[in-house]
Design an enzyme around this catalytic site. Structure first.
Site, PDB file in Angstrom:
ATOM      1  N   HIS A 121       0.833  -1.205   0.000  1.00 11.22           N
ATOM      2  CA  HIS A 121       0.000   0.000   0.000  1.00 11.22           C
ATOM      3  C   HIS A 121       0.870   1.259   0.000  1.00 11.22           C
ATOM      4  CE1 HIS A 121      -3.792   2.156   1.177  1.00 11.22           C
ATOM      5  NE2 HIS A 121      -2.909   3.002   1.679  1.00 11.22           N
ATOM      6  N   GLU A 122       1.844   1.300   0.891  1.00 11.64           N
ATOM      7  CA  GLU A 122       2.696   2.491   0.979  1.00 11.64           C
ATOM      8  C   GLU A 122       3.601   2.621  -0.247  1.00 11.64           C
ATOM      9  OE1 GLU A 122       1.763   4.585   2.987  1.00 11.64           O
ATOM     10  OE2 GLU A 122       0.565   3.265   4.278  1.00 11.64           O
ATOM     11  N   GLU A 146      -4.776   7.726  -3.140  1.00 14.75           N
ATOM     12  CA  GLU A 146      -5.305   6.464  -2.623  1.00 14.75           C
ATOM     13  C   GLU A 146      -5.576   5.487  -3.767  1.00 14.75           C
ATOM     14  OE1 GLU A 146      -5.116   6.331   0.554  1.00 14.75           O
ATOM     15  OE2 GLU A 146      -6.154   4.454   1.050  1.00 14.75           O
TER      16      GLU A 146
END
Lengths: 490, 490
Positions: free
Chosen positions: B255-256, B285
């Site tokens: 995700h990061e 996002e």
């Protein structure tokens, strides 16, 4: 709000921003991804620009005119702010920017020239920097001595005449001691073996803890050239690891703990004021030196270290704690200042001090610097420099414009000699603690008598208050002769 | 220099300083000694003060009046600077300072209240912040809608009406899918076992590398709440390790990496300009979500991960790659947004969106918030909240004043759905690469079609240019129904 309060509120924010800029430097040398060099240089330049603008803000002059000090402490704060303001105001913005730009570039040029053993690639750049520094010195000196004006940045209140007299007094005894030691029949062994990185770092952490390093306000990381960084609640140390030489890691760590301890030991009320930092480079170096040498390389502490290292590395190539004590204090001929032992270190400084004074005074051209260095090194050390990286190219200092900085290392040694004599007199059973790996009583004495004062007293006054005696080279020389006389069985 | 050049030079330094401030935040969450909290807060405040002064500098207004754009890119730069300038100028300095002060304090009060399960200790503080945010919103809205004014900070150009319509369209199909999935006969296994930290971190690094994370411009550290930080040449990720749940570490990392890849993928010419960062929170996002979910939790990539994890942990409690694929996509009832699966995640957002709109509009008092939350949660999720830390106290956002932020998470999911459909059409053999642990072709497509543009296009236009279609919730819903229908054998 009074003018004094306004000035201090403004200064407080400047101090905070300056601390941020220093933290960026730490980040760059320890954790920054290597691809971020250009970005970081732009970030640093932006911070410097903000700081320069604040340091020369004309409101400081107005506040200083109106501010009233209620006591000596306030007056010292005003004096320190006024000193920085007037220094900053004397340097034209164009010169400050040009110096920042050139020294930033020169560092890389110096590093390449050193790697390629090519002084001719660096000397023209050095000459540019020298010209800028002379211009800066002239602006600061206002008719006075150029070198003194630069020195004042690192060791306020000291002059080259004082330092020259000190060095003249030190040289004969240091040279004689070196001759005796190098000619002695008994010569300590070198430590041999392979020393894994993780074990070295564990030992280094144990040493930092032995000196009471406050891990809640610090941390240890690896850097190419060890340094300490930050103050108040956050002063970090760095170290390096050479797998064949554990002393490099251990004594670098202890040295940097000395610097950080000083910052962390300052009265917390002084945080974010000009009193909230070590008062001079010499005062700073006195702490790192006494931690590293007088305490760390003393018989008692090294005895504890011997046991710890024997356990950690499953035996050592030296037979016992006495031999180990000799090993950590081994004197050998060498070209490199940063690797020099206690006996020869100051002789390396004296060489640089004389050469940089000649450069600043215009008595020596950078074109002639290599020859001047090599001639002087042969004269002082009896050995011909074998290659430029072992000679004039070994230190980064001049490339970043640090003229007038070198003598503060030797001053630090002299201060450390004075402090150590007073410490021993005040804590007669110190060795009992050191032998158990506890430098606490030494650190407490230094904290109480010196560190906590931060910038409150000028450097010489600070040392004299701590020791109750005039600053003198004699305690250092007596200590060296006694210590090395015993080790080398002279 | 033209007014445009002057403005850009000024902006460049502001961007550099803002990057420094962000780096301080990274330092605080990863490496800072825990005793440095007060000092850091003063350093951050000093940086914020400098930044606020620059952002409201009246010269910006003058430059904007005179500056001429030569092309669309320049015009967009001017528009973005003007937008920030006018926003900053509308907020009184007193309000900005008070918000900074209150939110800084409130974060600690929220954390304590959550730890003590005591919402009553936090709600008065939340009310103070709500009042300040309403005041800020009124200043920004200039007679318009308060919530829209706040939303505009995170997702410029979007309105609550648009989002409400989008959510209304999504809800029925999401609710129906959840019902089917939770009621299905086949239920995936949970992963059982003990997973040592070092192995998890090694796997996480391998996953980041599989997505082409540029380690020369980034690094990975551990943080309590994973985040990414920084841009241009230096965007760092953080992760966390739960020894019983390796997916936490692995999918947090991916995700990061999505967030950092976006920043690192922006055209380097845009560095230090307003174009040099992700254009909105929703756009950001969308990258972290498509990396984590559509790619990372897809059958092909999870097959590769299954093999890597089986090797690293010497076997797994699930029998094969198909079962593993079901396990990483397991849907279970739960209270916590950050732990929610793809099916339920957006329902958690809808709850927060409605409650915070009511708070900002004054239709809901903080005194009634706990009851409102619990009633709504029971209605939406069919389960009563068991304790405040699993309810209204679970998220930090409101305590730091982030009203209007939550919906951008769901928007990110919608954008990711659109992008994923277009990506699959453009790279039909993508799964062949993903099955070999190579997300490169997906990342390249996203970089080329979206990431490199940075702030050049408004968020919706950016997604529509990348996909060649209007933004719509349909691709996401179709994807979810197809994926979970297959996994749960509906």
């Amino acid at each position: 709000m009074s003018a004094f309060d306004d000035l201090l509120a403004f200064q407080r924010q400047t101090e905070a921003l300056s601390s941020v800029a220093e933290r960026l430097g730490w980040d760059q040398e320890t954790v920054m991804p290597r691809g971020a060099v250009e970005q970081r240089s732009e970030e640093m330049a932006a911070m410097e620009s903000v700081l320069h603008e604040r340091r020369t803000d004309p409101r400081i002059g107005e506040w200083l005119d109106q501010a009233q000090a209620e006591d000596d402490e306030d007056q010292r704060i005003l004096d320190l702010i006024a000193r920085d303001f007037h220094r900053a105001a004397r340097i034209p913005a164009r010169l400050a920017m040009e110096l920042a730009r050139q020294t930033s570039l020169a560092q890389g040029i110096w590093a390449d020239a050193r790697a390629n053993e090519a002084p001719q690639d660096f000397l023209p750049t050095l000459n540019d920097i020298l010209m800028l520094k002379r211009e800066e010195a002239a602006a600061l000196a206002d008719g006075g001595d150029l070198y003194d004006a630069l020195l004042d940045d690192y060791e306020p209140g000291t002059t080259q005449a004082e330092i020259a007299a000190l060095f003249d007094a030190m040289r004969p005894r240091l040279v004689a001691l070196r001759e005796d030691v190098l000619g002695a029949e008994y010569q300590p062994q070198a430590l041999k073996g392979d020393f894994p990185q993780e074990t070295q770092l564990r030992l280094a952490r144990a040493c930092a803890t032995a000196y009471g390093y406050d891990w809640t306000r610090g941390r240890m990381d690896i850097a190419v050239h060890p340094f300490s960084s930050g103050r108040w609640q956050d002063s970090r140390i760095t170290t390096r690891v050479v797998e064949t030489d554990p002393f490099n890691c251990i004594y670098s760590t202890i040295h940097e703990v000395g610097h950080s301890s000083y910052e962390l030991g300052i009265d917390s009320d002084y945080a974010f004021t000009p009193l909230g930092r070590g008062v001079s480079m010499g005062a700073h170096e006195s702490q790192s030196r006494i931690y590293e040498n007088q305490i760390g390389r003393g018989r008692a502490f090294s005895g504890w270290l011997y046991q710890r290292m024997s356990d950690a590395f499953d035996g050592l190539s030296v037979p016992d704690a006495d031999a180990f004590y000799a090993t950590v204090n081994r004197v050998t001929p060498g070209y490199i200042r940063t690797e020099a032992d206690e006996v020869q270190y100051n002789l390396h400084i004296m060489l640089r001090f004389d050469l940089e004074r000649d450069l600043i005074a215009g008595r020596l051209d950078t074109d002639d610097l290599v020859e001047a260095w090599n001639t002087r090194f042969l004269k002082d050390f009896g050995v011909a420099v074998d290659r430029p990286a072992n000679g004039v190219l070994q230190d980064v200092h001049w490339s970043v414009g640090l003229f007038g900085y070198f003598p503060t290392y030797a001053l630090g040694n002299v201060y450390a000699g004075c402090l150590h004599a007073a410490l021993r007199a005040a804590v007669p059973d110190l060795d009992r603690f050191l032998a158990a790996g506890d430098a606490g009583p030494a650190v407490e004495w230094l904290r109480e008598n010196m560190q906590r004062h931060g910038g409150l007293y000028p450097p010489r006054e600070l040392i004299e208050r701590a020791t109750g005696a005039d600053v003198s080279e004699l305690p250092l020389l007596d200590y060296l002769e006694e210590k090395f006389g015993a080790i080398y069985r002279l």
